[in-house]
Write a protein that holds these residues in place. Sequence first.
Motif, PDB file in Angstrom:
ATOM      1  N   GLU A  22       2.661  34.411 -40.530  1.00 50.01           N
ATOM      2  CA  GLU A  22       2.353  35.587 -41.341  1.00 50.01           C
ATOM      3  C   GLU A  22       1.673  35.223 -42.654  1.00 50.01           C
ATOM      4  OE1 GLU A  22       6.756  34.591 -41.957  1.00 50.01           O
ATOM      5  OE2 GLU A  22       5.322  34.744 -40.316  1.00 50.01           O
ATOM      6  N   GLU A  23       1.825  33.955 -43.108  1.00 50.43           N
ATOM      7  CA  GLU A  23       1.145  33.528 -44.323  1.00 50.43           C
ATOM      8  C   GLU A  23      -0.354  33.386 -44.073  1.00 50.43           C
ATOM      9  OE1 GLU A  23       2.932  30.173 -46.328  1.00 50.43           O
ATOM     10  OE2 GLU A  23       4.800  30.554 -45.268  1.00 50.43           O
ATOM     11  N   GLN A  24      -0.721  32.903 -42.874  1.00 50.08           N
ATOM     12  CA  GLN A  24      -2.142  32.714 -42.581  1.00 50.08           C
ATOM     13  C   GLN A  24      -2.796  34.022 -42.154  1.00 50.08           C
ATOM     14  OE1 GLN A  24      -3.075  29.240 -40.519  1.00 50.08           O
ATOM     15  NE2 GLN A  24      -5.173  29.765 -40.102  1.00 50.08           N
TER      16      GLN A  24
ATOM     17  N   HIS B  72     -14.276  25.731 -40.379  1.00 50.18           N
ATOM     18  CA  HIS B  72     -13.310  26.502 -39.591  1.00 50.18           C
ATOM     19  C   HIS B  72     -11.888  26.206 -40.043  1.00 50.18           C
ATOM     20  CE1 HIS B  72     -11.183  28.191 -36.147  1.00 50.18           C
ATOM     21  NE2 HIS B  72     -12.311  28.804 -35.824  1.00 50.18           N
ATOM     22  N   PRO B  73     -11.000  27.196 -40.066  1.00 49.95           N
ATOM     23  CA  PRO B  73      -9.615  26.960 -40.523  1.00 49.95           C
ATOM     24  C   PRO B  73      -8.877  25.876 -39.742  1.00 49.95           C
ATOM     25  CG  PRO B  73     -10.026  29.312 -40.303  1.00 49.95           C
ATOM     26  CD  PRO B  73     -11.240  28.617 -39.762  1.00 49.95           C
TER      27      PRO B  73
ATOM     28  N   ILE C  59     -13.094  19.470 -29.354  1.00 51.64           N
ATOM     29  CA  ILE C  59     -12.246  20.568 -29.824  1.00 51.64           C
ATOM     30  C   ILE C  59     -13.120  21.811 -29.819  1.00 51.64           C
ATOM     31  CG2 ILE C  59     -10.817  21.488 -31.715  1.00 51.64           C
ATOM     32  CD1 ILE C  59     -10.723  18.511 -32.768  1.00 51.64           C
ATOM     33  N   TRP C  60     -12.639  22.880 -29.194  1.00 50.24           N
ATOM     34  CA  TRP C  60     -13.421  24.113 -29.227  1.00 50.24           C
ATOM     35  C   TRP C  60     -12.520  25.338 -29.250  1.00 50.24           C
ATOM     36  CZ3 TRP C  60     -13.302  21.386 -24.498  1.00 50.24           C
ATOM     37  CH2 TRP C  60     -12.854  22.080 -23.371  1.00 50.24           C
ATOM     38  N   THR C  61     -13.116  26.434 -29.730  1.00 51.76           N
ATOM     39  CA  THR C  61     -12.466  27.739 -29.662  1.00 51.76           C
ATOM     40  C   THR C  61     -13.328  28.633 -28.785  1.00 51.76           C
ATOM     41  OG1 THR C  61     -13.584  28.712 -31.577  1.00 51.76           O
ATOM     42  CG2 THR C  61     -11.570  27.441 -31.997  1.00 51.76           C
TER      43      THR C  61
ATOM     44  N   ARG D 134      -2.617  23.767 -36.275  1.00 48.48           N
ATOM     45  CA  ARG D 134      -3.452  24.820 -36.853  1.00 48.48           C
ATOM     46  C   ARG D 134      -4.006  25.722 -35.751  1.00 48.48           C
ATOM     47  NH1 ARG D 134      -7.502  21.880 -41.161  1.00 48.48           N
ATOM     48  NH2 ARG D 134      -5.991  21.244 -42.766  1.00 48.48           N
ATOM     49  N   GLY D 135      -4.330  25.109 -34.608  1.00 52.01           N
ATOM     50  CA  GLY D 135      -4.842  25.899 -33.495  1.00 52.01           C
ATOM     51  C   GLY D 135      -3.834  26.910 -32.999  1.00 52.01           C
TER      52      GLY D 135
END
Length: 247
Positions: A4-6, A153-154, A202-204, A235-236
């Motif tokens: 919830e913070e992010q 990217h975050p 690494i990908w989204t 993080r992901g």
Amino acid sequence: MAVEEQFPGVGVRQPKALVVRGGWEGHRPVEATDSFLPFLERGGYAVRVEDSTEVYADAAEMADTDLIVQCVTMSQITAEEVAGLRAAVEAGTGFTGWHGGIADSFRASSDYLHLVGGQFATHPGKRPGERAGGPEDNYLPHSVTITALGREHPITAGIEDFELVTEQYWVLHDGLNDVLATTTHPAEEWQPWQRPVTCPAIWTRQWGAGRIVVTTPGHSLDVLEHPDVRTVIERGMLWATRTASAS
């Protein structure tokens, strides 16, 4: 960091994470996923662990799930299960995992491969004369290079290019992926390819309202403890989790 913070607004209710594990035991699916459970619990998730993909066919359970963490190498999946997984992600459920647990799952399911956007093809090995017949034959020193997109990217912001000695995944992929990091396979004289080949590491991927994150390093427990690999995976998980706008 709690989810919830992010993503303000997600904390209206406790986010629910579903960990699905199984398949080839060489990737230590139980131990590997267990190592991330404290992170999820500290982040405020209610965590359910399943040792089968049968849960993917449970529409009610999937609709109530905000994040799926999958570690199932190879194995098989039914048409009903993969349809349930695809529908959940399209509706906003996040989907993430590492190495063969997400990028080498369910090889016979084209619908699954279409969802994740990349499929393990091989991990090149050492020079033939240097091979001893064990898994270390495929442990190569290589770089994971953060892309320009990845630097903003975050998931990967603030992470520099890093070095690993482990399996280097060669993946088949498509243009829908947003690539945050790459790795390049050299052209060695004993290999049949004639030029270096760069693959996403690494990908989204945006799938309907859902977010997908694939991290290809993670063959063994020690690689999962590498600070950069672990940071990216954790993080992901946060980034993929269903946002308020997808509820």
